[in-house]
Design an enzyme around this catalytic site. Structure first.
Site, PDB file in Angstrom:
ATOM      1  N   GLU B  77     -17.143 -17.674  40.358  1.00 21.59           N
ATOM      2  CA  GLU B  77     -16.375 -17.501  41.599  1.00 21.59           C
ATOM      3  C   GLU B  77     -15.982 -18.833  42.225  1.00 21.59           C
ATOM      4  O   GLU B  77     -14.882 -18.971  42.761  1.00 21.59           O
ATOM      5  CB  GLU B  77     -17.155 -16.666  42.617  1.00 21.59           C
ATOM      6  CG  GLU B  77     -17.172 -15.169  42.328  1.00 21.59           C
ATOM      7  CD  GLU B  77     -18.267 -14.759  41.363  1.00 21.59           C
ATOM      8  OE1 GLU B  77     -18.999 -15.645  40.872  1.00 21.59           O
ATOM      9  OE2 GLU B  77     -18.401 -13.551  41.099  1.00 21.59           O
ATOM     10  N   PHE B 100     -16.340  -7.748  45.367  1.00 23.94           N
ATOM     11  CA  PHE B 100     -17.303  -7.275  46.367  1.00 23.94           C
ATOM     12  C   PHE B 100     -17.678  -8.403  47.327  1.00 23.94           C
ATOM     13  O   PHE B 100     -17.735  -9.577  46.931  1.00 23.94           O
ATOM     14  CB  PHE B 100     -18.557  -6.728  45.682  1.00 23.94           C
ATOM     15  CG  PHE B 100     -18.271  -5.532  44.821  1.00 23.94           C
ATOM     16  CD1 PHE B 100     -18.132  -4.273  45.390  1.00 23.94           C
ATOM     17  CD2 PHE B 100     -18.102  -5.669  43.459  1.00 23.94           C
ATOM     18  CE1 PHE B 100     -17.840  -3.162  44.607  1.00 23.94           C
ATOM     19  CE2 PHE B 100     -17.802  -4.564  42.654  1.00 23.94           C
ATOM     20  CZ  PHE B 100     -17.674  -3.306  43.227  1.00 23.94           C
ATOM     21  N   ALA B 101     -17.982  -7.986  48.557  1.00 28.21           N
ATOM     22  CA  ALA B 101     -18.252  -8.942  49.624  1.00 28.21           C
ATOM     23  C   ALA B 101     -19.334  -9.951  49.236  1.00 28.21           C
ATOM     24  O   ALA B 101     -19.205 -11.150  49.500  1.00 28.21           O
ATOM     25  CB  ALA B 101     -18.670  -8.191  50.885  1.00 28.21           C
ATOM     26  N   PHE B 103     -20.106 -11.236  46.479  1.00 27.39           N
ATOM     27  CA  PHE B 103     -19.688 -12.247  45.503  1.00 27.39           C
ATOM     28  C   PHE B 103     -18.849 -13.345  46.158  1.00 27.39           C
ATOM     29  O   PHE B 103     -18.700 -14.432  45.619  1.00 27.39           O
ATOM     30  CB  PHE B 103     -18.873 -11.633  44.360  1.00 27.39           C
ATOM     31  CG  PHE B 103     -19.500 -10.439  43.667  1.00 27.39           C
ATOM     32  CD1 PHE B 103     -20.796 -10.037  43.953  1.00 27.39           C
ATOM     33  CD2 PHE B 103     -18.788  -9.716  42.730  1.00 27.39           C
ATOM     34  CE1 PHE B 103     -21.363  -8.938  43.315  1.00 27.39           C
ATOM     35  CE2 PHE B 103     -19.347  -8.625  42.086  1.00 27.39           C
ATOM     36  CZ  PHE B 103     -20.634  -8.232  42.385  1.00 27.39           C
ATOM     37  N   HIS B 146     -23.618  -5.628  47.404  1.00 33.49           N
ATOM     38  CA  HIS B 146     -22.194  -5.304  47.257  1.00 33.49           C
ATOM     39  C   HIS B 146     -21.587  -4.901  48.594  1.00 33.49           C
ATOM     40  O   HIS B 146     -20.436  -5.192  48.866  1.00 33.49           O
ATOM     41  CB  HIS B 146     -22.004  -4.145  46.271  1.00 33.49           C
ATOM     42  CG  HIS B 146     -22.138  -4.526  44.826  1.00 33.49           C
ATOM     43  ND1 HIS B 146     -23.297  -4.995  44.299  1.00 33.49           N
ATOM     44  CD2 HIS B 146     -21.237  -4.481  43.808  1.00 33.49           C
ATOM     45  CE1 HIS B 146     -23.122  -5.233  43.005  1.00 33.49           C
ATOM     46  NE2 HIS B 146     -21.878  -4.934  42.684  1.00 33.49           N
TER      47      HIS B 146
END
Lengths: 304, 383
Positions: B77, B100-101, B103, B146
């Protein structure tokens, strides 16, 4: 190199007179890396740097007056006085920015190279980091991306042996960054960073490969003659006087003068020329106003 | 009071809202497709995006535009975000997808330290036309990592805009808008919206031409004034999606659907609820919030993050700032990580809890502050 040396000495003195705010990270002793790498680049090639980046900026062609004004936080600074010593950019010169979070400029280079690919240009992007940056995970994420996408990135590690006070050897496993880069399939060389010709030669080899889509890493063994920042003495706390003096004996300016066969008179003349240019830069910076509140409010997002 | 909001009359939207039209992720996909067709500089970066995994928002785009423009990334990421920023700096408009938040945190150094600040730090030399798509809120019983809401954090970063679309049409419209900006936009997709459907009208050729004028490379000051004018004119305003006279709900994302559902229920009891859908949390349209607050005199600020430090605190301050004296209540999430399974419903506001909060707000006799968490209702007098 004489310009970088004089520029940083003058900036340091200005800092000691409290003319400069914040802190300052001088690259004195490491000029051979900046100049050697930049000498192997085209004007259209891009460069990204880190918190100790004045030398890189000057080597890439940033105007010393406007760079000094930036260090002074003045409106005529290359970033309008809003970036300061650790956040310098001059896009026209291809100097896309020095960034202060260790390692954070590294993945940007992959994107810059991707953009060059999209534009079907064979320009390369060089990104500098130190032996401290070698242990940031994002370096390896970026090497992997550059390798799988075959992008023109040249990663340049300026290994000055210490991340502030921490010896690189104490915190770096294995053989170091050169072998780590080879594990990702990068072309990787290690050179004497005090020898500007050697740095330039190796960079030329690697840049040629990078233009053809083979990302590369260059590790330059070098040394900062001063402390990490002003709060840190050149020797005493974590480096011995003997060690510092031994490296000072391999001053990149002296090494070059010797290799180029310059006599003392010629060296004095070059130094005086650089001094005059830096004096002008200091005067320019002093005369420039601070940015207004209105200017400081600009360039946040959208039309503000 | 604990738990009582879930035992009242059932007005909550079902988990799979029975609406007709286009699914929310499909609307985003249409916006990306139309944007990419119009602007050849747009590149998508993300994990599994060629396959359109996991919600279909990039499905088939690799087939249409090729894998040079729809690039699957490794699970990296930080480097993917940094790569997107570096490309955007050089004029390649980049959309980075983070499913997802949780990450997003791996890319947050790049987003906050670089994307948000490069234009400012460079004195305007660099622009970063980056769009970051990221899921927010609870979904699919994926539990604490998540499922989380990061609106207040993201809205607090100078240099980022924060889009929070509430339905399929607005997801399309706001994404097309985001793809025309020259500065970074975080596109926060409430994951509960992924199963909602709505009508969709795609932008026509005329709109596309107008949009093309808004494009610009990330350099030079020559056309800066023109760009600035286009951006100022273009900024999406909050909208009153349902007019009412008795109270206002200031909301966004899936919360807007909850508020609309609550408004239907309250209407059967003679309470007319006004619903203000914010669309953007940064920049925040305080003007529209203030107008509605002055109209109804009572405002419920609805968010998905906890009350302490959450977005509802900022919304309440905006109400007070623009319409001082308004009775304000806040409804947000419990101050818990999201538990596993359907227990997540205990944490996040529901249509039922919106109904209950609005009732309390209307019953409250004096001007004052009301603080309400889901299932844990508190009101405090300003005295």
């Amino acid at each position: 190199m004489a310009l970088i040396r004089n520029f940083e000495e003058a900036a340091y003195r200005a800092y000691e007179r409290n003319e400069l705010e914040g802190t300052i990270h001088a690259s004195i002793g490491q000029e051979g890396v900046a100049v050697g790498v930049a000498a192997a680049l085209r004007d259209s090639d891009k460069m990204l740097s880190h918190h100790r980046g004045h030398g890189h900026a000057l080597a890439k062609g940033v105007n010393p007056k406007r760079l000094m004004a930036e260090l002074f936080g003045r409106a005529d600074g290359v970033c309008g006085g809003k970036g300061g010593s650790m956040h310098v950019a001059d896009v026209k010169c291809g100097f896309l920015g020095s960034l202060a979070v260790v390692g954070s400029s590294i993945p940007l280079a992959v994107g810059v190279a991707l953009a060059a690919r999209r534009a079907q240009e064979d320009t390369v992007c060089v990104v500098f980091f130190g032996d401290g940056g070698v242990n940031q995970g994002v370096l390896y994420e970026a090497m992997n991306l550059a390798a799988i996408w075959k992008l023109g990135v040249v990663f340049v590690c300026e290994n000055n042996a210490y991340a502030i006070t921490t010896p690189a050897k104490k915190v770096t496993a294995g053989e170091g960054v050169q072998t780590r880069a080879q594990a990702f399939g990068l072309s990787a060389l290690r050179v004497d960073g005090q020898d500007v010709e050697e740095v330039a030669g190796a960079t030329r080899t690697l840049v040629a490969e990078a233009r053809a889509g083979q990302p590369a890493l260059l590790e330059c063994l070098t040394y900062r003659f001063l402390g990490h920042s002003r709060s840190d003495p050149p020797h005493g706390r974590y480096r011995t006087r003997e060690e510092v003096e031994r490296w000072q004996g391999r001053d990149p300016l002296v090494v070059l003068a010797h290799e180029a066969g310059l006599d003392a008179e010629e060296c004095v003349r070059l130094d005086a020329q650089a001094q005059a240019e830096v004096h002008e830069a200091i005067e320019f910076a002093r005369a420039s106003p601070r940015p207004t509140a209105e200017e400081l409010a600009k360039d946040v997002w959208g039309d503000v | 009071m604990r738990g009582s909001f879930f035992e009242g009359e059932g007005v909550a939207l079902s988990r799979e809202a029975a609406q007709s039209g286009v699914l929310f992720p499909e609307a985003i996909r249409c916006a990306l497709e139309d944007g990419m067709a119009q602007d050849e500089s747009i590149v998508l970066l993300g994990q599994d995006i060629a396959a359109g995994f996991p919600f279909g928002a990039t499905r088939d785009l690799a087939g249409v535009f090729g894998e040079e423009r729809v690039r699957d990334t490794p699970i990296s990421e930080a480097a993917s975000m940094g790569c997107g920023i570096g490309a955007a700096m050089m004029g390649v408009r980049t959309v980075v997808e983070v499913d997802f938040a949780g990450f997003l945190l791996l890319g947050l150094d790049q987003l906050v330290n670089n994307a948000a600040k490069l234009r400012y730090m460079s004195g305007g030399q660099l622009r970063v036309p980056l769009v970051v798509r990221v899921g927010q809120g609870p979904f699919g019983a994926f539990a604490a990592q998540h499922s989380q809401a990061q609106h207040a954090w993201l809205a607090s970063v100078p240099g980022l805009a924060l889009c929070v679309p509430s339905d399929a049409q607005d997801a399309y419209t706001l994404m097309r808008w985001a793809l025309r900006q020259n500065d970074p936009v975080v596109f926060a997709e409430d994951m509960r919206s992924y199963r909602t459907k709505g009508a969709l009208v795609r932008e026509g050729a005329e709109a596309s031409e107008a949009a093309a004028e808004g494009e610009a490379a990330a350099e030079g000051e020559g056309s800066a004034e023109g760009e600035a004018a286009a951006e100022a004119e273009d900024l999406p305003r909050a909208r009153v999606v349902r007019p009412g006279r008795d109270a206002t709900v200031v909301c966004f994302g899936f919360g807007t659907l909850l508020a609309l559902s609550a408004a239907d229920e309250l209407a059967t009891h003679g309470i007319e609820l006004e619903v203000v859908d914010l669309r953007l949390l940064s920049p925040l349209d305080e003007h529209t919030i203030g107008e509605s607050a002055r109209h109804t005199g009572r405002v419920l600020c609805l968010g998905e993050d906890p009350l302490l430090g959450g977005i509802t605190a900022m919304l309440a301050a905006a109400v007070d700032h623009t319409a001082h004296g308004t009775l304000i209540a806040r409804l947000g999430a419990r101050h818990w990580p999201t538990p596993f399974g359907s227990s997540e419903e205990l944490v996040y506001p529901s249509a039922d809890s919106v109904v209950a909060a609005v009732r309390r707000l209307i019953e409250w006799p004096n001007a004052g502050q009301a603080e309400i968490t889901n299932g844990d209702f508190q009101m405090a007098s300003m005295q």
